[in-house]
Write an enzyme that holds these catalytic residues in place. Structure first.
Site, mmCIF file in Angstrom:
data_model
loop_
_atom_site.group_PDB
_atom_site.id
_atom_site.type_symbol
_atom_site.label_atom_id
_atom_site.label_comp_id
_atom_site.label_asym_id
_atom_site.label_seq_id
_atom_site.Cartn_x
_atom_site.Cartn_y
_atom_site.Cartn_z
ATOM 1 N N HIS A 58 0.826 -1.213 0.000
ATOM 2 C CA HIS A 58 0.000 0.000 0.000
ATOM 3 C C HIS A 58 0.862 1.265 0.000
ATOM 4 C CE1 HIS A 58 1.023 0.825 4.188
ATOM 5 N NE2 HIS A 58 0.845 -0.476 4.409
ATOM 6 N N GLU B 65 -1.656 -6.783 8.002
ATOM 7 C CA GLU B 65 -0.344 -6.542 8.602
ATOM 8 C C GLU B 65 -0.217 -7.263 9.947
ATOM 9 O OE1 GLU B 65 2.644 -6.264 8.454
ATOM 10 O OE2 GLU B 65 3.089 -4.158 8.007
#
Length: 200
Positions: free
Chosen positions: A9, A86
């Site tokens: 990202h 994550e």
């Protein structure tokens, strides 16, 4: 061979802001520079036909993937894979790097960057993440030879992919930079990282 684009990202902090270690429990949106990165990625991949697209539940990965997909007609549906979320940095979640190093030491952080050894207190299961990547590669190996798949995730998750491919470039730095991607080719007999840490 099918081709996977493994993409991290965009930025969640802008110049002048104090970055922190943003993990699974800190769901930030893209910053101004992160949105700029996402639009640059959309422009770069505008002629790539993706047959499938995956990201984590985190907003920053969804925004990055959505920007890329919205720039093209006939884009595939964006699907969530929870393993792409994550890692949880435990007591170091949302802390500055100086604070993290003061707690765990520079060598523990270097081991994480070098070979994905989690420091004490971080909530991460390396074996499970490697197995999830291996399963995804196996599924991708059944795709058509010219298929392209977009996968948007975070640095802590992407770093485990090199452990389960058959071949990768010498000296590969497993840390994937924000707004950067790796290229992985997959066939029923072989999987290989062709390149890593590419940016538009």
């Amino acid at each position: 061979m099918a081709r996977l684009i493994i993409l991290r990202h965009g930025n969640t902090f802008d110049k002048g802001e104090t970055p922190t270690r943003v993990g699974a429990r800190t769901d930030l949106s893209l910053s101004v520079s992160g949105r700029t990165q996402a639009h640059a990625l959309a422009a770069h991949f505008q002629d790539t036909a993706f047959c499938a697209a995956f990201c984590s539940p985190l907003l920053r990965t969804r925004q990055t993937a959505r920007t890329i997909l919205d720039a093209r007609p006939h884009a595939p549906a964006l699907r969530i894979l929870t393993f792409l979320t994550e890692v949880d940095y435990g007591p170091d979640e949302n802390q500055t790097e100086d604070t993290v190093i003061a707690r765990i030491g520079a060598e523990a952080l270097a081991a994480w960057d070098r070979d994905a050894t989690p420091p004490p207190g971080w909530q991460v299961d390396p074996a499970a993440l490697r197995a999830a990547w291996a399963s995804l590669l196996e599924r991708a190996s059944t795709l058509e030879a010219d298929a392209n798949v977009l996968i948007v995730t975070s640095n802590g998750i992407a770093r485990f992919l090199p452990d389960v491919v058959d071949a990768q470039p010498d000296g590969l730095d497993r840390k994937l930079k924000t707004g950067a991607w790796g290229v992985v080719d997959v066939s029923p007999d072989d999987s290989r990282i062709l390149d890593w840490n590419l940016r538009p």
